[in-house]
Design a protein around this motif. Structure first.
Motif, PDB file in Angstrom:
ATOM      1  N   ASN A  29      54.033  59.005  49.036  1.00 46.10           N
ATOM      2  CA  ASN A  29      54.901  59.238  47.959  1.00 46.10           C
ATOM      3  C   ASN A  29      56.429  59.648  48.497  1.00 46.10           C
ATOM      4  OD1 ASN A  29      53.173  58.603  45.931  1.00 46.10           O
ATOM      5  ND2 ASN A  29      52.250  60.322  46.251  1.00 46.10           N
ATOM      6  N   LYS A  30      56.468  60.401  49.507  1.00 42.05           N
ATOM      7  CA  LYS A  30      58.076  60.791  50.028  1.00 42.05           C
ATOM      8  C   LYS A  30      58.566  59.576  51.053  1.00 42.05           C
ATOM      9  CE  LYS A  30      58.214  65.804  49.594  1.00 42.05           C
ATOM     10  NZ  LYS A  30      58.433  67.073  50.159  1.00 42.05           N
ATOM     11  N   ALA A  31      59.729  59.509  50.917  1.00 41.44           N
ATOM     12  CA  ALA A  31      60.047  58.082  51.464  1.00 41.44           C
ATOM     13  C   ALA A  31      60.133  58.177  53.079  1.00 41.44           C
ATOM     14  CB  ALA A  31      61.551  57.962  51.188  1.00 41.44           C
ATOM     15  N   THR A  42      58.048  54.817  47.407  1.00 43.38           N
ATOM     16  CA  THR A  42      59.449  55.521  47.003  1.00 43.38           C
ATOM     17  C   THR A  42      60.621  54.960  47.910  1.00 43.38           C
ATOM     18  OG1 THR A  42      58.256  57.408  46.781  1.00 43.38           O
ATOM     19  CG2 THR A  42      60.763  57.790  46.915  1.00 43.38           C
ATOM     20  N   ASP A  43      61.796  54.447  47.078  1.00 42.71           N
ATOM     21  CA  ASP A  43      62.973  54.218  48.016  1.00 42.71           C
ATOM     22  C   ASP A  43      62.624  52.771  48.846  1.00 42.71           C
ATOM     23  OD1 ASP A  43      65.817  54.146  48.554  1.00 42.71           O
ATOM     24  OD2 ASP A  43      65.475  55.253  50.035  1.00 42.71           O
TER      25      ASP A  43
END
Length: 311
Positions: free
Chosen positions: A167-169, A258-259
């Motif tokens: 979930n974190k880029a 994400t992103d």
């Protein structure tokens, strides 16, 4: 009653009749899709309106792709993933294959089969398994990192918090690279092990009599002999890495997480065609990707080309 005349083909036609099933299937599922994709690259088309809605736009689709920030970002993501997963594959597979070749005799086939198993396992099953392993709260990877963080000096591994892999880029690309590496390293081990078995044992025996150690034999005999297979393996990694689709698609979704950190070029082409309904632009991107693959393959060929007076 006069007997029916049977249709007899000239004997020279016999080979073409026997290979005609392959030619027909290749034309339907190979030549036609490629030709239609190239044709679409110069058209604008709304699929729901039928083939009659096609309109020739020349190079507009290619211009759109070359000025599309998302296309370049997807290409950057693809290159990152290809390098991060492809280079370690060969750095690990070559010495691992050499170790298996020299250390295992009776159990060699079983060991090689264990390493090759991820390659023939369903991509969906592998991705779902790693989704569980990468779970933030209950994943085995975070559990192992938490245990290692208890060792003095290794508390920086997690920063006191579980790592949010998917979930974190900044964590998405390393997670995808790990999955791709784990899946394909065994395939390269099989390639290099097959090449190792073709190296004459006399070379190693002569090197041993001259006092060469295991590392010297590996560096001066094994690696030069593996050069053609390394070229073949690296070429496959380049082509496969730039076509990466299944693993990131299942792990982080069609939008790349994400992103859009995990959105590869193949995934963006899929979105452009089936989400944005722009098949012309998607076809143009596919041919641009083909051009990148061709250039990198040519560079790989140049890098592995023998050098010397005869080159």
């Amino acid at each position: 009653m006069t007997p029916r005349r049977r249709l007899r083909l000239p004997p020279a036609w016999a080979p073409y009749v026997f290979i005609s099933p392959f030619l027909i299937l290749f034309a339907v599922f190979g030549v036609f899709p490629l030709s239609f994709s190239l044709y679409l690259a110069f058209q604008t088309w709304e699929p729901t309106a039928g083939l009659a809605s096609m309109k020739f736009v020349g190079l507009e689709n290619f211009a759109f792709a070359l000025h599309d920030e998302w296309f370049w970002k997807s290409l950057s993501n693809t290159g990152w993933l290809a390098l991060a997963s492809g280079v370690p594959q060969h750095l690990v597979a070559i010495p691992l294959a050499y170790f298996i070749h020299t250390s295992f005799k009776q159990l060699r086939n079983g060991v090689v089969g264990a390493y090759f198993l991820p390659y023939i396992t369903s991509t969906v099953a592998i991705s779902m398994m790693f989704s569980t392993l990468f779970s933030t709260d209950y994943g085995l990877i975070n559990l192992c990192l938490a245990e290692l963080a208890k060792v003095p000096g290794l508390d920086w591994l997690t920063g006191g918090q579980p790592v949010d892999w998917l979930n974190k880029a900044e964590n998405i690309k390393p997670a995808i690279s790990l999955v791709v590496f784990w899946r394909y390293v065994g395939f390269n081990v099989v390639l290099y092990l097959a090449a190792l078995q073709t190296i004459p044992k006399d070379l190693y025996e002569a090197a041993t009599m001259d006092g060469a150690g295991r590392f010297q034999q590996f560096w001066f005999i094994t690696l030069p002999s593996l050069r053609p297979m390394i070229y073949f393996g690296v070429t496959l990694s380049v082509i496969g890495g730039l076509q990466l689709f299944e693993e990131p698609f299942i792990l982080v979704g069609a939008r790349g997480g994400t992103d859009q950190s995990g959105m590869t070029t193949a995934m963006y082409m899929y979105r452009t065609a089936f989400e944005f309904n722009d098949f012309g632009a998607a076809s143009a991107m596919s041919w641009l990707l083909f051009a990148f693959v061709a250039v990198l393959t040519w560079l790989t060929n140049r890098a592995f080309k023998p050098r010397g007076p005869s080159a």
